[in-house]
Write a protein that holds these residues in place. Structure first.
Motif, PDB file in Angstrom:
ATOM      1  N   ARG A   1       1.096  -1.382  -0.690  1.00 35.12           N
ATOM      2  CA  ARG A   1      -0.486  -0.290  -0.165  1.00 35.12           C
ATOM      3  C   ARG A   1       0.617   1.528   0.000  1.00 35.12           C
ATOM      4  NH1 ARG A   1      -0.907  -3.312   3.939  1.00 35.12           N
ATOM      5  NH2 ARG A   1      -0.625  -2.690   6.444  1.00 35.12           N
ATOM      6  N   ALA A   2       0.579   2.514  -0.715  1.00 39.53           N
ATOM      7  CA  ALA A   2       1.550   3.565  -0.757  1.00 39.53           C
ATOM      8  C   ALA A   2       0.191   4.488  -0.636  1.00 39.53           C
ATOM      9  CB  ALA A   2       1.964   4.135  -2.194  1.00 39.53           C
ATOM     10  N   PHE A   3       0.799   5.863   0.385  1.00 43.20           N
ATOM     11  CA  PHE A   3       0.000   6.296   0.743  1.00 43.20           C
ATOM     12  C   PHE A   3       0.426   7.689   1.041  1.00 43.20           C
ATOM     13  CE2 PHE A   3       1.221   3.556   3.999  1.00 43.20           C
ATOM     14  CZ  PHE A   3       1.910   4.037   4.911  1.00 43.20           C
ATOM     15  N   PRO A   4      -0.003   9.046   0.825  1.00 39.39           N
ATOM     16  CA  PRO A   4       0.749   9.969   1.181  1.00 39.39           C
ATOM     17  C   PRO A   4       1.043  10.197   3.534  1.00 39.39           C
ATOM     18  CG  PRO A   4      -1.303  10.753   0.948  1.00 39.39           C
ATOM     19  CD  PRO A   4      -1.125   8.925   0.794  1.00 39.39           C
ATOM     20  N   SER A   5       1.691  10.465   3.291  1.00 48.58           N
ATOM     21  CA  SER A   5       2.071  10.329   4.967  1.00 48.58           C
ATOM     22  C   SER A   5       2.221  12.413   5.512  1.00 48.58           C
ATOM     23  CB  SER A   5       3.420   9.983   5.505  1.00 48.58           C
ATOM     24  OG  SER A   5       4.972   9.655   4.543  1.00 48.58           O
ATOM     25  N   ASP A   6       2.728  12.652   4.538  1.00 50.90           N
ATOM     26  CA  ASP A   6       2.562  14.022   4.613  1.00 50.90           C
ATOM     27  C   ASP A   6       2.488  14.819   3.531  1.00 50.90           C
ATOM     28  OD1 ASP A   6       4.105  16.613   6.177  1.00 50.90           O
ATOM     29  OD2 ASP A   6       5.728  15.908   6.478  1.00 50.90           O
ATOM     30  N   ARG A   7       2.496  16.262   3.656  1.00 46.15           N
ATOM     31  CA  ARG A   7       1.847  16.929   2.364  1.00 46.15           C
ATOM     32  C   ARG A   7       2.626  15.978   0.399  1.00 46.15           C
ATOM     33  NH1 ARG A   7       2.524  22.696   3.321  1.00 46.15           N
ATOM     34  NH2 ARG A   7       3.857  22.564   5.531  1.00 46.15           N
ATOM     35  N   ASP A   8       4.367  16.896   1.672  1.00 46.38           N
ATOM     36  CA  ASP A   8       5.127  16.121   0.678  1.00 46.38           C
ATOM     37  C   ASP A   8       6.059  14.805   0.359  1.00 46.38           C
ATOM     38  OD1 ASP A   8       6.729  16.790   1.932  1.00 46.38           O
ATOM     39  OD2 ASP A   8       8.291  18.188   1.181  1.00 46.38           O
ATOM     40  N   THR A   9       5.234  14.141   0.829  1.00 49.66           N
ATOM     41  CA  THR A   9       6.273  12.844   1.487  1.00 49.66           C
ATOM     42  C   THR A   9       5.336  11.314   0.769  1.00 49.66           C
ATOM     43  OG1 THR A   9       7.050  13.682   2.573  1.00 49.66           O
ATOM     44  CG2 THR A   9       7.323  11.170   2.963  1.00 49.66           C
ATOM     45  N   TYR A  10       5.910  10.766  -0.271  1.00 56.65           N
ATOM     46  CA  TYR A  10       5.091   9.422   0.322  1.00 56.65           C
ATOM     47  C   TYR A  10       5.421   8.553   0.862  1.00 56.65           C
ATOM     48  CZ  TYR A  10       0.399   9.035  -3.243  1.00 56.65           C
ATOM     49  OH  TYR A  10      -0.312   9.351  -3.003  1.00 56.65           O
ATOM     50  N   GLU A  11       4.815   7.275   0.931  1.00 56.83           N
ATOM     51  CA  GLU A  11       4.689   6.308   1.770  1.00 56.83           C
ATOM     52  C   GLU A  11       4.317   4.841   1.116  1.00 56.83           C
ATOM     53  OE1 GLU A  11       5.670   4.360   6.477  1.00 56.83           O
ATOM     54  OE2 GLU A  11       4.214   6.303   6.435  1.00 56.83           O
ATOM     55  N   CYS A  12       5.132   4.097   1.293  1.00 54.49           N
ATOM     56  CA  CYS A  12       4.520   2.669   0.506  1.00 54.49           C
ATOM     57  C   CYS A  12       5.103   1.493   1.743  1.00 54.49           C
ATOM     58  CB  CYS A  12       5.335   2.136  -0.975  1.00 54.49           C
ATOM     59  SG  CYS A  12       5.774   0.211  -0.761  1.00 54.49           S
ATOM     60  N   GLN A  13       4.196   0.978   2.622  1.00 53.15           N
ATOM     61  CA  GLN A  13       5.174  -0.557   3.140  1.00 53.15           C
ATOM     62  C   GLN A  13       4.203  -1.915   2.041  1.00 53.15           C
ATOM     63  OE1 GLN A  13       2.484  -0.321   7.167  1.00 53.15           O
ATOM     64  NE2 GLN A  13       4.174   1.120   7.255  1.00 53.15           N
ATOM     65  N   PHE A  14       5.646  -2.602   2.118  1.00 57.56           N
ATOM     66  CA  PHE A  14       5.445  -3.691   1.253  1.00 57.56           C
ATOM     67  C   PHE A  14       5.552  -4.918   2.200  1.00 57.56           C
ATOM     68  CE2 PHE A  14       7.493  -6.188  -2.002  1.00 57.56           C
ATOM     69  CZ  PHE A  14       6.831  -7.261  -2.415  1.00 57.56           C
ATOM     70  N   GLU A  15       4.514  -5.447   2.414  1.00 59.79           N
ATOM     71  CA  GLU A  15       4.476  -6.827   3.072  1.00 59.79           C
ATOM     72  C   GLU A  15       4.490  -8.337   2.192  1.00 59.79           C
ATOM     73  OE1 GLU A  15       1.445  -6.364   6.185  1.00 59.79           O
ATOM     74  OE2 GLU A  15       1.115  -4.818   6.451  1.00 59.79           O
ATOM     75  N   THR A  16       5.685  -9.091   3.046  1.00 54.72           N
ATOM     76  CA  THR A  16       5.856 -10.034   2.362  1.00 54.72           C
ATOM     77  C   THR A  16       6.340 -11.560   3.565  1.00 54.72           C
ATOM     78  OG1 THR A  16       7.977 -10.372   2.439  1.00 54.72           O
ATOM     79  CG2 THR A  16       7.077  -8.793   0.842  1.00 54.72           C
ATOM     80  N   GLU A  17       6.660 -12.810   3.708  1.00 55.22           N
ATOM     81  CA  GLU A  17       6.272 -13.947   4.240  1.00 55.22           C
ATOM     82  C   GLU A  17       7.666 -14.659   3.775  1.00 55.22           C
ATOM     83  OE1 GLU A  17       2.143 -14.477   6.131  1.00 55.22           O
ATOM     84  OE2 GLU A  17       2.233 -16.134   4.504  1.00 55.22           O
ATOM     85  N   VAL A  18       8.332 -15.286   4.391  1.00 60.71           N
ATOM     86  CA  VAL A  18       9.259 -15.920   4.302  1.00 60.71           C
ATOM     87  C   VAL A  18       8.336 -17.090   5.278  1.00 60.71           C
ATOM     88  CG1 VAL A  18      11.690 -17.170   4.428  1.00 60.71           C
ATOM     89  CG2 VAL A  18      11.251 -14.397   4.318  1.00 60.71           C
ATOM     90  N   SER A  19       7.673 -18.200   4.369  1.00 57.19           N
ATOM     91  CA  SER A  19       7.758 -19.262   5.050  1.00 57.19           C
ATOM     92  C   SER A  19       8.593 -20.313   4.799  1.00 57.19           C
ATOM     93  CB  SER A  19       6.454 -19.714   3.729  1.00 57.19           C
ATOM     94  OG  SER A  19       7.171 -20.708   2.350  1.00 57.19           O
ATOM     95  N   VAL A  20       9.232 -21.013   5.633  1.00 56.89           N
ATOM     96  CA  VAL A  20       9.716 -22.617   6.559  1.00 56.89           C
ATOM     97  C   VAL A  20       9.567 -23.479   6.741  1.00 56.89           C
ATOM     98  CG1 VAL A  20      12.177 -22.320   7.713  1.00 56.89           C
ATOM     99  CG2 VAL A  20      11.263 -20.250   7.565  1.00 56.89           C
ATOM    100  N   THR A  21       9.703 -24.187   6.378  1.00 56.02           N
ATOM    101  CA  THR A  21      10.014 -25.115   7.369  1.00 56.02           C
ATOM    102  C   THR A  21      11.691 -26.289   7.630  1.00 56.02           C
ATOM    103  OG1 THR A  21       8.384 -26.160   5.894  1.00 56.02           O
ATOM    104  CG2 THR A  21      10.085 -28.588   7.078  1.00 56.02           C
ATOM    105  N   CYS A  22      10.822 -26.676   9.383  1.00 56.73           N
ATOM    106  CA  CYS A  22      12.646 -26.795  10.006  1.00 56.73           C
ATOM    107  C   CYS A  22      12.258 -27.911  10.400  1.00 56.73           C
ATOM    108  CB  CYS A  22      12.300 -25.819  10.696  1.00 56.73           C
ATOM    109  SG  CYS A  22      13.346 -24.128  10.367  1.00 56.73           S
ATOM    110  N   ARG A  23      13.318 -29.066  10.951  1.00 57.81           N
ATOM    111  CA  ARG A  23      12.999 -30.251  11.315  1.00 57.81           C
ATOM    112  C   ARG A  23      14.167 -29.723  12.675  1.00 57.81           C
ATOM    113  NH1 ARG A  23      14.077 -35.688   9.482  1.00 57.81           N
ATOM    114  NH2 ARG A  23      11.947 -34.793   8.387  1.00 57.81           N
ATOM    115  N   VAL A  24      13.612 -30.667  13.708  1.00 56.05           N
ATOM    116  CA  VAL A  24      13.787 -30.119  15.388  1.00 56.05           C
ATOM    117  C   VAL A  24      14.448 -31.262  15.985  1.00 56.05           C
ATOM    118  CG1 VAL A  24      13.145 -28.679  17.227  1.00 56.05           C
ATOM    119  CG2 VAL A  24      12.255 -27.752  15.105  1.00 56.05           C
TER     120      VAL A  24
END
Length: 141
Positions: free
Chosen positions: A118-141
């Motif tokens: 998602r991208a959005f204005p965070s101030d009068r002259d500033t744009y912000e983007c948050q890119f959410e991702t996920e790392v899926s993991v399989t482990c042997r314990v």
């Protein structure tokens, strides 16, 4: 009992070692940044377990995901420009994971999935983007 915290710590190290990070002052944090985050940051965040099953009578397979957020704020930029920069940061991160899907020997396998942007204005002259991702993991314990 679990390798999730070790994996999360490893992912923080991967993010801190990306080519864009040392040259462009990107803050990398274990968890969400506190107290005046930088204009560009990467947070290795929430862990979510999907399963934990006995593989043998002495070991278990656990599957979980670790949230990784790429955040960019740029003055005088457009939504398209901040989104492109967030994708650039994630591309370097993905390349590092593809080079070692075992995450330094911690995992049987791992994968990378974009979740939302998602991208959005965070101030009068500033744009912000948050890119959410996920790392899926399989482990042997």
């Amino acid at each position: 009992m679990t390798k999730a915290v070790e994996v999360k710590s490893y992912l923080e190290t991967v993010a801190a070692g990306m080519p864009v990070v040392p040259t462009d002052q990107v803050q990398v944090t274990y968890g969400f940044p506190m107290r005046a985050p930088e204009k560009k940051w990467i947070a290795v965040g929430e862990i979510r377990w999907e399963s934990s099953e006995w593989a043998t009578n002495r070991s278990r397979n656990e599957a979980f995901s670790v949230q990784v957020i790429f955040d960019v704020q740029m003055s005088g930029a457009t939504a398209k420009e901040v989104e492109a920069y967030a994708v650039l940061m994630s591309r370097d991160f993905l390349a590092a994971l593809m080079a070692d899907p075992s995450l330094g020997g911690l995992a049987i396998t791992s994968g990378f999935q974009p979740r939302s942007m998602r991208a959005f204005p965070s101030d009068r002259d500033t744009y912000e983007c948050q890119f959410e991702t996920e790392v899926s993991v399989t482990c042997r314990v």
